[in-house]
Design an enzyme around this catalytic site. Structure first.
Site, PDB file in Angstrom:
ATOM      1  N   LYS A  80      42.729  24.043  35.176  1.00  0.00           N
ATOM      2  CA  LYS A  80      43.046  25.312  34.515  1.00  0.00           C
ATOM      3  C   LYS A  80      44.218  25.067  33.574  1.00  0.00           C
ATOM      4  CE  LYS A  80      41.836  29.847  35.319  1.00  0.00           C
ATOM      5  NZ  LYS A  80      40.680  30.465  35.943  1.00  0.00           N
ATOM      6  N   GLY A 180      39.870  48.769  39.173  1.00  0.00           N
ATOM      7  CA  GLY A 180      39.898  48.111  37.868  1.00  0.00           C
ATOM      8  C   GLY A 180      38.513  48.171  37.261  1.00  0.00           C
ATOM      9  N   VAL A 181      38.419  48.777  36.080  1.00  0.00           N
ATOM     10  CA  VAL A 181      37.092  48.848  35.438  1.00  0.00           C
ATOM     11  C   VAL A 181      37.183  48.244  34.035  1.00  0.00           C
ATOM     12  CG1 VAL A 181      35.919  50.643  36.756  1.00  0.00           C
ATOM     13  CG2 VAL A 181      37.570  51.326  35.032  1.00  0.00           C
ATOM     14  N   GLY A 182      37.637  46.980  33.998  1.00  0.00           N
ATOM     15  CA  GLY A 182      37.762  46.243  32.740  1.00  0.00           C
ATOM     16  C   GLY A 182      36.464  45.550  32.384  1.00  0.00           C
ATOM     17  N   ASN A 183      36.574  44.379  31.765  1.00  0.00           N
ATOM     18  CA  ASN A 183      35.397  43.667  31.233  1.00  0.00           C
ATOM     19  C   ASN A 183      34.328  43.409  32.290  1.00  0.00           C
ATOM     20  OD1 ASN A 183      36.229  43.324  28.521  1.00  0.00           O
ATOM     21  ND2 ASN A 183      37.685  41.773  29.200  1.00  0.00           N
ATOM     22  N   VAL A 184      34.728  42.889  33.429  1.00  0.00           N
ATOM     23  CA  VAL A 184      33.742  42.567  34.464  1.00  0.00           C
ATOM     24  C   VAL A 184      33.237  43.849  35.133  1.00  0.00           C
ATOM     25  CG1 VAL A 184      33.334  41.401  36.661  1.00  0.00           C
ATOM     26  CG2 VAL A 184      34.716  40.277  34.912  1.00  0.00           C
ATOM     27  N   ALA A 185      34.178  44.686  35.578  1.00  0.00           N
ATOM     28  CA  ALA A 185      33.781  45.815  36.425  1.00  0.00           C
ATOM     29  C   ALA A 185      33.011  46.890  35.652  1.00  0.00           C
ATOM     30  CB  ALA A 185      34.997  46.417  37.101  1.00  0.00           C
ATOM     31  N   TYR A 186      33.236  47.012  34.360  1.00  0.00           N
ATOM     32  CA  TYR A 186      32.427  47.958  33.590  1.00  0.00           C
ATOM     33  C   TYR A 186      30.947  47.569  33.726  1.00  0.00           C
ATOM     34  CZ  TYR A 186      29.952  49.991  29.691  1.00  0.00           C
ATOM     35  OH  TYR A 186      28.992  50.639  28.942  1.00  0.00           O
TER      36      TYR A 186
HETATM   37  N1  LIG Z   1      36.048  37.720  33.180  1.00  0.00           N
HETATM   38  C1  LIG Z   1      35.441  36.873  33.976  1.00  0.00           C
HETATM   39  O1  LIG Z   1      34.384  36.325  33.650  1.00  0.00           O
HETATM   40  C2  LIG Z   1      36.025  36.600  35.344  1.00  0.00           C
HETATM   41  C3  LIG Z   1      35.502  35.537  36.098  1.00  0.00           C
HETATM   42  C4  LIG Z   1      35.999  35.333  37.388  1.00  0.00           C
HETATM   43  C5  LIG Z   1      37.015  36.128  37.878  1.00  0.00           C
HETATM   44  N2  LIG Z   1      37.529  37.143  37.107  1.00  0.00           N
HETATM   45  C6  LIG Z   1      38.583  37.989  37.683  1.00  0.00           C
HETATM   46  O2  LIG Z   1      38.122  39.324  37.762  1.00  0.00           O
HETATM   47  C7  LIG Z   1      39.189  40.244  37.519  1.00  0.00           C
HETATM   48  C8  LIG Z   1      38.831  41.159  36.368  1.00  0.00           C
HETATM   49  O3  LIG Z   1      38.615  40.387  35.210  1.00  0.00           O
HETATM   50  P1  LIG Z   1      38.303  41.086  33.797  1.00  0.00           P
HETATM   51  O4  LIG Z   1      37.914  39.988  32.882  1.00  0.00           O
HETATM   52  O5  LIG Z   1      37.429  42.262  34.000  1.00  0.00           O
HETATM   53  O6  LIG Z   1      39.768  41.571  33.406  1.00  0.00           O
HETATM   54  P2  LIG Z   1      40.171  42.864  32.550  1.00  0.00           P
HETATM   55  O7  LIG Z   1      41.595  42.643  32.153  1.00  0.00           O
HETATM   56  O8  LIG Z   1      39.174  43.147  31.494  1.00  0.00           O
HETATM   57  O9  LIG Z   1      40.070  44.042  33.634  1.00  0.00           O
HETATM   58  C9  LIG Z   1      41.007  44.261  34.625  1.00  0.00           C
HETATM   59  C10 LIG Z   1      41.253  45.768  34.691  1.00  0.00           C
HETATM   60  O10 LIG Z   1      42.115  46.023  35.785  1.00  0.00           O
HETATM   61  C11 LIG Z   1      43.000  47.056  35.398  1.00  0.00           C
HETATM   62  N3  LIG Z   1      44.198  47.044  36.242  1.00  0.00           N
HETATM   63  C12 LIG Z   1      45.287  46.255  36.163  1.00  0.00           C
HETATM   64  N4  LIG Z   1      46.174  46.581  37.115  1.00  0.00           N
HETATM   65  C13 LIG Z   1      45.605  47.586  37.841  1.00  0.00           C
HETATM   66  C14 LIG Z   1      46.020  48.334  38.970  1.00  0.00           C
HETATM   67  N5  LIG Z   1      47.199  48.138  39.542  1.00  0.00           N
HETATM   68  N6  LIG Z   1      45.182  49.272  39.456  1.00  0.00           N
HETATM   69  C15 LIG Z   1      43.990  49.508  38.862  1.00  0.00           C
HETATM   70  N7  LIG Z   1      43.555  48.832  37.783  1.00  0.00           N
HETATM   71  C16 LIG Z   1      44.353  47.879  37.283  1.00  0.00           C
HETATM   72  C17 LIG Z   1      43.295  46.764  33.935  1.00  0.00           C
HETATM   73  O11 LIG Z   1      43.783  47.911  33.269  1.00  0.00           O
HETATM   74  C18 LIG Z   1      41.914  46.336  33.431  1.00  0.00           C
HETATM   75  O12 LIG Z   1      41.157  47.416  32.926  1.00  0.00           O
HETATM   76  C19 LIG Z   1      40.428  39.374  37.289  1.00  0.00           C
HETATM   77  O13 LIG Z   1      41.090  39.215  38.510  1.00  0.00           O
HETATM   78  C20 LIG Z   1      39.856  38.047  36.829  1.00  0.00           C
HETATM   79  O14 LIG Z   1      40.715  36.961  37.130  1.00  0.00           O
HETATM   80  C21 LIG Z   1      37.047  37.398  35.861  1.00  0.00           C
HETATM   81  C1  LIG Z   2      35.497  29.084  33.102  1.00  0.00           C
HETATM   82  C2  LIG Z   2      35.822  30.537  33.138  1.00  0.00           C
HETATM   83  C3  LIG Z   2      34.659  31.366  32.768  1.00  0.00           C
HETATM   84  C4  LIG Z   2      36.419  30.798  34.461  1.00  0.00           C
HETATM   85  C5  LIG Z   2      36.813  32.218  34.801  1.00  0.00           C
HETATM   86  N1  LIG Z   2      37.977  32.633  34.076  1.00  0.00           N
HETATM   87  C6  LIG Z   2      37.043  32.217  36.292  1.00  0.00           C
HETATM   88  O1  LIG Z   2      38.108  32.503  36.791  1.00  0.00           O
HETATM   89  O2  LIG Z   2      36.100  31.935  37.003  1.00  0.00           O
END
Ligand SMILES: NC(=O)c1ccc[n+]([C@@H]2O[C@H](COP(=O)([O-])OP(=O)(O)OC[C@H]3O[C@@H](n4cnc5c(N)ncnc54)[C@H](O)[C@@H]3O)[C@@H](O)[C@H]2O)c1
Ligand SMILES: CC(C)C[C@H](N)C(=O)O
Length: 367
Positions: A80, A180-186
């Site tokens: 990482k 949390g309803v960001g990129n993944v959770a949406y």
């Molecule tokens: N994006 C990926 O492909 C991916 C892959 C593996 C793991 N993850 C993990 O999944 C999680 C979400 O990733 P993402 O890409 O959706 O991130 P993101 O930043 O798009 O979404 C996270 C959301 O959480 C909200 N948030 C932050 N603090 C908060 C709190 N105290 N209470 C409620 N909501 C809160 C933020 O406002 C945001 O909308 C992270 O922990 C990330 O490390 C993401």
């Molecule tokens: C390689 C990436 C897509 C990895 C991603 N950020 C994860 O935590 O899994």
């Protein structure tokens, strides 16, 4: 922090500091273990309180990727990067190009992708300088933003966890609390809504909440209230460390299954929820969809093939539950065991001599 002592304790291979004065790049690349193949893991850009905090984060996240990649069945090790800086203000093209040149210098030992604070556009700039980057634009024949695929994997893993807890993997009518309803959770909420689940959501970003309320009929609660809501499944999709001494007594869910990395504040919290009879789908097994998807680029990206592998997260979660029962241990330990068993098997097979060894990057040599 005694860096070598820490590296020895968790058996890290390499830690690199990359500096470029003109662009302001300050990056730390951590390579944990390359037994299974080159280390693949994203680049996080974050305003760390101190350099020590940045080093610790890089090391901790790199080790997490070793386990995530191994448990997902990928022929990849774990690494990482963290870039110290504010992703909203400090990014520039020269910074990501300089970073790309540092990655190229590693000659394939480390491959990067998106993480918190970096985007597909950043990966496209890195790609100008190195072959060893994934998650680049579909315009390059690549996989693009990993988040929707991560969401699909979480959805599949959640179904497997529901089957374990409720005897059926249907999520229809289940009440699911999403933090949390960001990129993944949406995207996760979309799958859940389509299957007929009832959603209770929270986020510190009001617009993000509004969107899922309007589009998926979710009920919104304040961030501090999400732990104690009446629900069947709790899906942590925001921060790490949210399963802890303060939150556990509030939980009513029978299942914890969500996207966030490092959900357990400490290992003992995994023991506590196990004793309470909560079915926990270990974070790095259920959220591997993104890395499985970007890793497919190394074979020449094929979405259908990648999605088939992401489907397997269902089976991987089932396998974790099997190991947990077989060895009478909590699921977080079972996931570690699954990953470690795979790495150990491969370590042994590597002792056989092969003059011109073939590995995942061989396919890229002709480019
Ligand atoms: N994006 C990926 O492909 C991916 C892959 C593996 C793991 N993850 C993990 O999944 C999680 C979400 O990733 P993402 O890409 O959706 O991130 P993101 O930043 O798009 O979404 C996270 C959301 O959480 C909200 N948030 C932050 N603090 C908060 C709190 N105290 N209470 C409620 N909501 C809160 C933020 O406002 C945001 O909308 C992270 O922990 C990330 O490390 C993401
Ligand atoms: C390689 C990436 C897509 C990895 C991603 N950020 C994860 O935590 O899994």
């Amino acid at each position: 922090m005694e860096i070598f002592k820490y590296m020895e304790q968790y058996d890290y291979e390499q830690l690199l500091f990359c500096q470029d004065k003109e662009s302001g790049l300050k990056a730390i690349i951590a390579i944990h273990d390359t037994t299974l193949g080159p280390a693949l893991g994203g680049t996080r850009m974050w305003m760390y309180e101190s350099e020590e905090a940045a080093i610790e984060d890089a090391l901790r996240l790199a080790r997490g990727m070793t386990y995530k990649n191994a448990a997902a069945g990928l022929n990849l090790g774990g690494g990482k990067t963290v870039i110290i800086g504010d992703p909203r203000k400090d990014k520039n093209e020269a910074m990501f190009r300089a970073f790309g040149r540092f990655i190229q210098g590693l000659n394939g030992r480390y491959i990067t992708a998106e993480d918190v604070g970096t985007t597909v556009a950043d990966m496209d700039i890195i790609y100008e300088e190195t072959d060893y980057v994934t998650g680049i634009s579909p315009a390059f024949g690549s996989s693009g933003n990993p988040s929707p695929v991560t969401a699909y994997g979480v959805y599949r893993g959640m179904k497997a966890a529901a089957k374990e807890a409720f005897g059926s993997d249907s999520l229809e009518g289940k009440t699911i609390a999403v933090q949390g309803v960001g990129n993944v959770a949406y995207n996760l909420c979309r799958h859940l809504h389509e299957e007929g689940a009832k959603l209770i959501v929270t986020d510190i970003n009001k617009e993000a909440v509004q969107r899922v309320v309007e589009e998926f009929g979710a009920k919104a609660v304040d961030p501090n209230d999400i732990y104690g809501v009446d629900c069947d499944i709790f899906a942590p999709c925001a921060l790490g460390g949210i399963i802890n001494d303060q939150t556990i007594p509030q939980l009513k869910a029978k299942v914890i299954a969500g996207a966030a990395n490092n959900q357990l504040r400490e290992a003992r919290h995994g023991d506590i929820i196990h004793e309470m009879g909560i079915v926990y789908a270990p974070d790095y097994v259920i959220n591997a969809g993104g890395v499985i998807n970007v890793a497919d680029e190394l074979y020449g990206y094929n979405r259908e093939r990648a999605m088939k592998k992401v489907e397997q997260i269902y089976n991987n979660i089932e396998k974790v539950f099997e190991i947990a029962k077989r060895d009478n241990i909590p699921t977080y330990k079972a996931a570690d065991r699954m990953a470690e068993e795979r790495i150990e098997k491969m370590r042994q097979s590597r002792s056989q001599f092969l003059q011109n060894g073939h590995h995942i990057l061989s396919r890229r040599r002709g480019r």
